[in-house]
Scaffold this motif. Structure first.
Motif, PDB file in Angstrom:
ATOM      1  N   LEU A  85       0.823  -1.211   0.000  1.00 31.05           N
ATOM      2  CA  LEU A  85       0.000   0.000   0.000  1.00 31.05           C
ATOM      3  C   LEU A  85       0.859   1.265   0.000  1.00 31.05           C
ATOM      4  O   LEU A  85       0.522   2.244  -0.676  1.00 31.05           O
ATOM      5  N   ILE A  86       1.954   1.245   0.740  1.00 32.07           N
ATOM      6  CA  ILE A  86       2.867   2.398   0.743  1.00 32.07           C
ATOM      7  C   ILE A  86       3.473   2.579  -0.646  1.00 32.07           C
ATOM      8  O   ILE A  86       3.535   3.694  -1.166  1.00 32.07           O
ATOM      9  N   GLN A  87       3.903   1.487  -1.244  1.00 30.40           N
ATOM     10  CA  GLN A  87       4.471   1.565  -2.592  1.00 30.40           C
ATOM     11  C   GLN A  87       3.459   2.171  -3.560  1.00 30.40           C
ATOM     12  O   GLN A  87       3.798   3.060  -4.349  1.00 30.40           O
ATOM     13  N   ASP A  88       2.217   1.731  -3.490  1.00 30.67           N
ATOM     14  CA  ASP A  88       1.170   2.263  -4.377  1.00 30.67           C
ATOM     15  C   ASP A  88       0.924   3.748  -4.115  1.00 30.67           C
ATOM     16  O   ASP A  88       0.778   4.538  -5.056  1.00 30.67           O
ATOM     17  N   ALA A  89       0.881   4.145  -2.838  1.00 28.71           N
ATOM     18  CA  ALA A  89       0.606   5.541  -2.494  1.00 28.71           C
ATOM     19  C   ALA A  89       1.720   6.463  -2.962  1.00 28.71           C
ATOM     20  O   ALA A  89       1.458   7.546  -3.501  1.00 28.71           O
ATOM     21  N   VAL A  90       2.957   6.047  -2.769  1.00 32.65           N
ATOM     22  CA  VAL A  90       4.086   6.895  -3.167  1.00 32.65           C
ATOM     23  C   VAL A  90       4.207   6.927  -4.693  1.00 32.65           C
ATOM     24  O   VAL A  90       4.525   7.966  -5.277  1.00 32.65           O
ATOM     25  N   THR A  91       3.907   5.823  -5.346  1.00 30.36           N
ATOM     26  CA  THR A  91       3.908   5.797  -6.819  1.00 30.36           C
ATOM     27  C   THR A  91       2.848   6.762  -7.361  1.00 30.36           C
ATOM     28  O   THR A  91       3.093   7.469  -8.341  1.00 30.36           O
ATOM     29  N   ALA A  92       1.695   6.823  -6.708  1.00 32.73           N
ATOM     30  CA  ALA A  92       0.631   7.745  -7.136  1.00 32.73           C
ATOM     31  C   ALA A  92       1.070   9.198  -7.015  1.00 32.73           C
ATOM     32  O   ALA A  92       0.520  10.075  -7.686  1.00 32.73           O
TER      33      ALA A  92
END
Length: 149
Positions: A85-92
């Motif tokens: 989820l952190i990876q997805d949020a920072v990628t966004a």
């Protein structure tokens, strides 16, 4: 002397009741295990555009210093889930994932921006059972020097 003997058991009973109340299963036995306090809106406004922890946990503190953003949060999600989820949020927010190291009790997620190492999220077991502390540090991509050719 008799009066003292009567009061001592009553006092001990009151102390025992207070200790038991503080250590009940529902309380976690520790005032530090109260619900995390969300960061004020003025702090969360400092987060990079597009970065949201809405599906991750409670953001408790945000700092923007010259060239860096620091976000602290608390989550109850399992570590394997929260790292994704952190990876997805920072990628966004416009960063690229650059790797992950998850040891089950602690995890790191790394990010890049352009040609630069742009930051990392560190997830560690919190002081309260079932909680994980998140420390995310990212560079401000606008502060990075342009790539050299």
């Amino acid at each position: 002397m008799v009066e003292r003997g009567v009061r001592a058991p009553a006092l001990m009973g009151a102390v025992a009741a207070l200790v038991a109340a503080g250590c009940s299963a529902g309380s976690g036995g520790d005032a530090a295990c109260a619900a995390p306090t969300p960061a004020p809106p003025a702090e969360t406004a400092l987060m990079p555009a597009g970065l949201s922890f809405d599906h991750i946990g409670t953001v408790t503190h945000v700092v923007s210093t010259q060239g860096h953003f620091t976000v602290r949060a608390v989550t109850t999600k399992p570590i394997d889930e929260v790292t994704v989820l952190i990876q997805d949020a920072v990628t966004a927010a416009g960063y690229r994932p650059a790797g992950m190291d998850n040891e089950g009790f602690e995890a790191e997620v790394f990010f890049t921006s352009g040609a630069y190492a742009a930051g990392q999220a560190l997830v560690r077991r919190g002081d309260c059972e079932g909680r994980w502390d998140i420390d995310l540090v990212l560079i401000d991509p606008d502060s990075a020097p342009p790539p050299t050719t």
